[in-house]
Design a protein around this motif. Structure first.
Motif, PDB file in Angstrom:
ATOM      1  N   ASP A 160      39.747  29.890  37.273  1.00 26.90           N
ATOM      2  CA  ASP A 160      40.144  30.722  38.422  1.00 26.90           C
ATOM      3  C   ASP A 160      41.592  31.204  38.376  1.00 26.90           C
ATOM      4  OD1 ASP A 160      41.584  28.398  39.063  1.00 26.90           O
ATOM      5  OD2 ASP A 160      40.111  27.722  40.536  1.00 26.90           O
ATOM      6  N   TYR A 161      42.239  31.115  37.206  1.00 27.93           N
ATOM      7  CA  TYR A 161      43.668  31.426  37.180  1.00 27.93           C
ATOM      8  C   TYR A 161      43.959  32.896  37.471  1.00 27.93           C
ATOM      9  CZ  TYR A 161      43.007  32.998  32.292  1.00 27.93           C
ATOM     10  OH  TYR A 161      42.587  33.630  31.154  1.00 27.93           O
ATOM     11  N   GLU A 162      43.024  33.797  37.138  1.00 27.07           N
ATOM     12  CA  GLU A 162      43.266  35.209  37.443  1.00 27.07           C
ATOM     13  C   GLU A 162      43.303  35.440  38.955  1.00 27.07           C
ATOM     14  OE1 GLU A 162      41.299  38.182  34.608  1.00 27.07           O
ATOM     15  OE2 GLU A 162      40.202  36.325  34.213  1.00 27.07           O
ATOM     16  N   THR A 163      42.386  34.799  39.665  1.00 28.34           N
ATOM     17  CA  THR A 163      42.392  34.885  41.128  1.00 28.34           C
ATOM     18  C   THR A 163      43.694  34.327  41.679  1.00 28.34           C
ATOM     19  OG1 THR A 163      39.983  34.635  41.193  1.00 28.34           O
ATOM     20  CG2 THR A 163      41.170  34.187  43.240  1.00 28.34           C
ATOM     21  N   ALA A 164      44.136  33.191  41.119  1.00 33.91           N
ATOM     22  CA  ALA A 164      45.382  32.573  41.579  1.00 33.91           C
ATOM     23  C   ALA A 164      46.574  33.507  41.370  1.00 33.91           C
ATOM     24  CB  ALA A 164      45.608  31.246  40.855  1.00 33.91           C
ATOM     25  N   VAL A 165      46.618  34.163  40.212  1.00 35.20           N
ATOM     26  CA  VAL A 165      47.717  35.096  39.934  1.00 35.20           C
ATOM     27  C   VAL A 165      47.725  36.234  40.952  1.00 35.20           C
ATOM     28  CG1 VAL A 165      48.535  36.831  38.290  1.00 35.20           C
ATOM     29  CG2 VAL A 165      47.920  34.543  37.483  1.00 35.20           C
ATOM     30  N   MET A 166      46.557  36.729  41.282  1.00 31.61           N
ATOM     31  CA  MET A 166      46.482  37.838  42.241  1.00 31.61           C
ATOM     32  C   MET A 166      46.888  37.413  43.653  1.00 31.61           C
ATOM     33  SD  MET A 166      43.150  39.993  40.968  1.00 31.61           S
ATOM     34  CE  MET A 166      43.565  41.367  42.056  1.00 31.61           C
ATOM     35  N   LEU A 167      46.858  36.096  43.898  1.00 30.71           N
ATOM     36  CA  LEU A 167      47.199  35.589  45.235  1.00 30.71           C
ATOM     37  C   LEU A 167      48.533  34.842  45.255  1.00 30.71           C
ATOM     38  CD1 LEU A 167      43.616  34.565  46.333  1.00 30.71           C
ATOM     39  CD2 LEU A 167      45.026  36.366  47.338  1.00 30.71           C
ATOM     40  N   GLY A 168      49.366  35.066  44.234  1.00 26.08           N
ATOM     41  CA  GLY A 168      50.740  34.589  44.322  1.00 26.08           C
ATOM     42  C   GLY A 168      51.150  33.455  43.412  1.00 26.08           C
ATOM     43  N   ALA A 169      50.253  32.969  42.531  1.00 25.27           N
ATOM     44  CA  ALA A 169      50.622  31.861  41.651  1.00 25.27           C
ATOM     45  C   ALA A 169      51.827  32.228  40.798  1.00 25.27           C
ATOM     46  CB  ALA A 169      49.455  31.475  40.749  1.00 25.27           C
ATOM     47  N   THR A 170      52.765  31.293  40.678  1.00 28.14           N
ATOM     48  CA  THR A 170      53.868  31.442  39.724  1.00 28.14           C
ATOM     49  C   THR A 170      53.660  30.554  38.504  1.00 28.14           C
ATOM     50  OG1 THR A 170      55.175  29.720  40.826  1.00 28.14           O
ATOM     51  CG2 THR A 170      55.518  31.997  41.563  1.00 28.14           C
ATOM     52  N   HIS A 171      52.829  29.519  38.644  1.00 33.25           N
ATOM     53  CA  HIS A 171      52.497  28.608  37.548  1.00 33.25           C
ATOM     54  C   HIS A 171      50.981  28.411  37.541  1.00 33.25           C
ATOM     55  CE1 HIS A 171      56.728  27.802  38.183  1.00 33.25           C
ATOM     56  NE2 HIS A 171      56.783  27.058  37.094  1.00 33.25           N
ATOM     57  N   VAL A 172      50.339  28.653  36.406  1.00 39.76           N
ATOM     58  CA  VAL A 172      48.906  28.377  36.269  1.00 39.76           C
ATOM     59  C   VAL A 172      48.726  27.300  35.212  1.00 39.76           C
ATOM     60  CG1 VAL A 172      48.127  30.635  37.078  1.00 39.76           C
ATOM     61  CG2 VAL A 172      48.591  30.318  34.649  1.00 39.76           C
ATOM     62  N   ARG A 173      47.771  26.402  35.448  1.00 40.25           N
ATOM     63  CA  ARG A 173      47.580  25.216  34.609  1.00 40.25           C
ATOM     64  C   ARG A 173      46.241  25.350  33.876  1.00 40.25           C
ATOM     65  NH1 ARG A 173      48.318  23.822  39.920  1.00 40.25           N
ATOM     66  NH2 ARG A 173      46.247  22.887  39.985  1.00 40.25           N
ATOM     67  N   VAL A 174      46.295  25.750  32.618  1.00 41.40           N
ATOM     68  CA  VAL A 174      45.090  26.138  31.881  1.00 41.40           C
ATOM     69  C   VAL A 174      44.855  25.184  30.715  1.00 41.40           C
ATOM     70  CG1 VAL A 174      43.988  27.983  30.561  1.00 41.40           C
ATOM     71  CG2 VAL A 174      45.398  28.548  32.568  1.00 41.40           C
ATOM     72  N   GLY A 175      43.691  24.549  30.691  1.00 38.90           N
ATOM     73  CA  GLY A 175      43.347  23.637  29.617  1.00 38.90           C
ATOM     74  C   GLY A 175      42.220  24.148  28.742  1.00 38.90           C
ATOM     75  N   THR A 176      41.007  24.197  29.281  1.00 42.94           N
ATOM     76  CA  THR A 176      39.816  24.524  28.494  1.00 42.94           C
ATOM     77  C   THR A 176      39.917  25.882  27.811  1.00 42.94           C
ATOM     78  OG1 THR A 176      38.467  23.190  29.993  1.00 42.94           O
ATOM     79  CG2 THR A 176      37.308  24.759  28.608  1.00 42.94           C
ATOM     80  N   ALA A 177      40.442  26.884  28.504  1.00 50.30           N
ATOM     81  CA  ALA A 177      40.523  28.234  27.929  1.00 50.30           C
ATOM     82  C   ALA A 177      41.470  28.280  26.733  1.00 50.30           C
ATOM     83  CB  ALA A 177      40.971  29.233  28.997  1.00 50.30           C
ATOM     84  N   LEU A 178      42.372  27.293  26.614  1.00 53.40           N
ATOM     85  CA  LEU A 178      43.300  27.248  25.495  1.00 53.40           C
ATOM     86  C   LEU A 178      42.875  26.258  24.407  1.00 53.40           C
ATOM     87  CD1 LEU A 178      46.686  27.349  27.445  1.00 53.40           C
ATOM     88  CD2 LEU A 178      45.735  29.170  26.005  1.00 53.40           C
ATOM     89  N   PHE A 179      42.298  25.133  24.825  1.00 54.79           N
ATOM     90  CA  PHE A 179      41.951  24.075  23.866  1.00 54.79           C
ATOM     91  C   PHE A 179      40.469  24.027  23.520  1.00 54.79           C
ATOM     92  CE2 PHE A 179      45.991  22.495  25.545  1.00 54.79           C
ATOM     93  CZ  PHE A 179      46.619  22.059  24.400  1.00 54.79           C
TER      94      PHE A 179
END
Length: 220
Positions: free
Chosen positions: A197-216
């Motif tokens: 859901d990090y794209e939704t978070a970015v659109m709603l103001g996230a300054t830090h997103v915590r991404v594991g599975t999509a990277l590893f």
């Protein structure tokens, strides 16, 4: 490109696209690669691809692998994103550049003592139990102003808020609420959004997103 570099580029592109849709600057969003449970050999390819911010859940796991990795790459920035026991506060302050899980009075006091003793001042986020879930860490929404006031009285600078929305529900209202709470308290940073859901978070103001599975990749 290595597989790690391809995954990193894809996530960065999704972040940039979401930021542009929200009329934000992509450079204002910090990507934290969640490296918990991954061995050093799994992390090195992402470092080689240019990733520098990493997130760990447990102090002891981070102590076991990051001093060695940092001796190879000096500009790593380490984030503690899991729950922190008060008796591990000093160890966490010495190792981590940011702590995202400040959530109770005893931890505020322990961190204040640790910062005073070590002279280190990691970036601090208060974790908010945004869905009021019994099994999750984080302070209650109603208790946030008092915890912020206690942190200030203890000499701690709180930079932002962190939250994990309830699983299997639409996260957007929870992200919007965290953004509103941070705005109300005059805090600039919002740590929210994970692989799903990090794209939704970015659109709603996230300054830090915590991404594991999509990277590893998916855990075995």
């Amino acid at each position: 490109m290595s597989e790690a570099a391809e995954r990193l580029a894809e996530v960065q592109a999704h972040i940039a696209g979401a930021a542009q849709r929200a009329q934000r600057k992509p450079g204002d969003i910090r990507l934290i690669a969640v490296s918990k449970t991954h061995e050093a050999d799994m992390i090195r390819p992402l470092i080689a691809a240019g990733q520098r911010h990493f997130g760990e859940n447990r102090v002891q796991e981070a102590v076991a692998k990051w001093p060695g990795l940092r001796s190879e790459t000096s500009d790593i920035v380490l984030h503690l994103i899991g729950q922190l026991q008060s008796n591990k506060a000093e160890e966490a302050v010495l190792l981590f550049d940011a702590i995202h899980s400040v959530d109770r009075s005893s931890l505020v006091q322990a961190l204040a003592k640790a910062c005073a003793k070590t002279g280190k001042r990691p970036q601090l986020f208060i974790q908010v139990n945004i869905g009021d879930e019994e099994q999750k860490g984080g302070c209650r929404v109603a208790d946030l102003p008092a915890l912020l006031a206690e942190a200030k009285d203890a000499g701690l600078a709180i930079d932002g808020l962190m939250a994990i929305p309830p699983a299997d529900v639409e996260p957007a209202p929870y992200f919007a609420l965290l953004d509103e709470l941070a705005e109300r308290q005059g805090l600039k940073l919002r740590s929210m959004g994970m692989s799903g859901d990090y794209e939704t978070a970015v659109m709603l103001g996230a300054t830090h997103v915590r991404v594991g599975t999509a990277l590893f990749g998916t855990r075995s």
